[in-house]
Design a protein around this motif. Structure first.
Motif, PDB file in Angstrom:
ATOM      1  N   SER A   1     -10.610  -5.571   4.782  1.00 15.83           N
ATOM      2  CA  SER A   1      -9.789  -4.360   4.831  1.00 15.83           C
ATOM      3  C   SER A   1     -10.494  -3.245   4.072  1.00 15.83           C
ATOM      4  CB  SER A   1      -8.435  -4.651   4.173  1.00 15.83           C
ATOM      5  OG  SER A   1      -7.698  -3.458   3.986  1.00 15.83           O
ATOM      6  N   ASP A   2     -10.024  -2.027   4.227  1.00 12.51           N
ATOM      7  CA  ASP A   2     -10.568  -0.927   3.419  1.00 12.51           C
ATOM      8  C   ASP A   2      -9.875  -0.845   2.060  1.00 12.51           C
ATOM      9  OD1 ASP A   2      -8.201  -0.060   4.641  1.00 12.51           O
ATOM     10  OD2 ASP A   2      -8.822   2.041   4.599  1.00 12.51           O
ATOM     11  N   HIS A   3      -8.929  -1.760   1.789  1.00 10.21           N
ATOM     12  CA  HIS A   3      -8.262  -1.877   0.492  1.00 10.21           C
ATOM     13  C   HIS A   3      -8.538  -3.268  -0.077  1.00 10.21           C
ATOM     14  CE1 HIS A   3      -5.279   1.520   1.055  1.00 10.21           C
ATOM     15  NE2 HIS A   3      -5.793   1.384   2.269  1.00 10.21           N
TER      16      HIS A   3
ATOM     17  N   PRO B   1      -7.021  -6.525  -2.093  1.00 10.72           N
ATOM     18  CA  PRO B   1      -5.701  -7.092  -2.337  1.00 10.72           C
ATOM     19  C   PRO B   1      -5.434  -7.241  -3.840  1.00 10.72           C
ATOM     20  CG  PRO B   1      -7.225  -8.805  -1.606  1.00 10.72           C
ATOM     21  CD  PRO B   1      -7.976  -7.504  -1.558  1.00 10.72           C
TER      22      PRO B   1
ATOM     23  N   ASP C   1      -2.586   0.522  -4.185  1.00  4.16           N
ATOM     24  CA  ASP C   1      -1.904  -0.695  -3.736  1.00  4.16           C
ATOM     25  C   ASP C   1      -1.237  -1.285  -4.967  1.00  4.16           C
ATOM     26  OD1 ASP C   1      -3.086  -0.981  -0.880  1.00  4.16           O
ATOM     27  OD2 ASP C   1      -4.776  -0.524  -2.193  1.00  4.16           O
TER      28      ASP C   1
ATOM     29  N   ASP D   1       0.862  -1.171   0.000  1.00  6.76           N
ATOM     30  CA  ASP D   1       0.000   0.000   0.000  1.00  6.76           C
ATOM     31  C   ASP D   1       0.904   1.228   0.000  1.00  6.76           C
ATOM     32  OD1 ASP D   1      -1.679   2.119   0.556  1.00  6.76           O
ATOM     33  OD2 ASP D   1      -2.288   1.382   2.521  1.00  6.76           O
TER      34      ASP D   1
ATOM     35  N   THR E   1      -8.087  -0.300  -6.147  1.00  2.59           N
ATOM     36  CA  THR E   1      -8.044  -1.065  -4.906  1.00  2.59           C
ATOM     37  C   THR E   1      -8.601  -0.328  -3.700  1.00  2.59           C
ATOM     38  OG1 THR E   1      -5.808  -0.255  -4.451  1.00  2.59           O
ATOM     39  CG2 THR E   1      -6.009  -2.363  -5.629  1.00  2.59           C
ATOM     40  N   TRP E   2      -8.893   0.946  -3.843  1.00  2.00           N
ATOM     41  CA  TRP E   2      -9.317   1.731  -2.686  1.00  2.00           C
ATOM     42  C   TRP E   2     -10.379   2.735  -3.059  1.00  2.00           C
ATOM     43  CZ3 TRP E   2      -9.378   6.844  -1.297  1.00  2.00           C
ATOM     44  CH2 TRP E   2      -9.607   7.099   0.050  1.00  2.00           C
TER      45      TRP E   2
ATOM     46  N   THR F   1     -11.492  -8.517   1.579  1.00  2.00           N
ATOM     47  CA  THR F   1     -11.099  -9.372   2.702  1.00  2.00           C
ATOM     48  C   THR F   1     -11.518  -8.817   4.056  1.00  2.00           C
ATOM     49  OG1 THR F   1      -8.986  -8.256   2.941  1.00  2.00           O
ATOM     50  CG2 THR F   1      -9.056 -10.171   1.467  1.00  2.00           C
TER      51      THR F   1
ATOM     52  N   ALA G   1     -12.299  -0.162  -0.636  1.00  2.00           N
ATOM     53  CA  ALA G   1     -12.761  -1.502  -1.008  1.00  2.00           C
ATOM     54  C   ALA G   1     -14.239  -1.536  -1.379  1.00  2.00           C
ATOM     55  CB  ALA G   1     -12.483  -2.491   0.120  1.00  2.00           C
TER      56      ALA G   1
END
Length: 79
Positions: free
Chosen positions: A68-70, A72, A48, A6, A37-38, A66, A40
């Protein structure tokens, strides 16, 4: 060389020039889609990254959320 993580900036972010200028984005080379990616929930930015030098890039994609706020990212690379 493989750098991933990130970076909180896009490939066009001048603040990251020292890191990104000598590396290639796997998403730009072999990615599927925009690679956003952001955030999420509704991704609108690619912050990322998987960046490489001296390897062959076969594929790149954003993976499902997943928690996360991003989102993968994954890449297929070879030497």
């Amino acid at each position: 060389m493989v750098l991933l993580g990130d970076l909180n900036g896009t490939m066009d972010d001048r603040a990251l020039d020292g890191v990104t200028s000598g590396l290639r984005s796997v998403q730009s080379e072999a990615g599927e889609g925009f690679g956003f990616t952001w955030p999420a929930r509704f991704p609108v930015a690619r912050i990322d990254h998987i960046l490489v030098r001296g390897v062959t890039v076969a594929s790149s994609r954003v993976l499902p959320a997943t928690g996360s706020d991003h989102l993968p990212v994954a890449a297929g690379i070879g030497w």
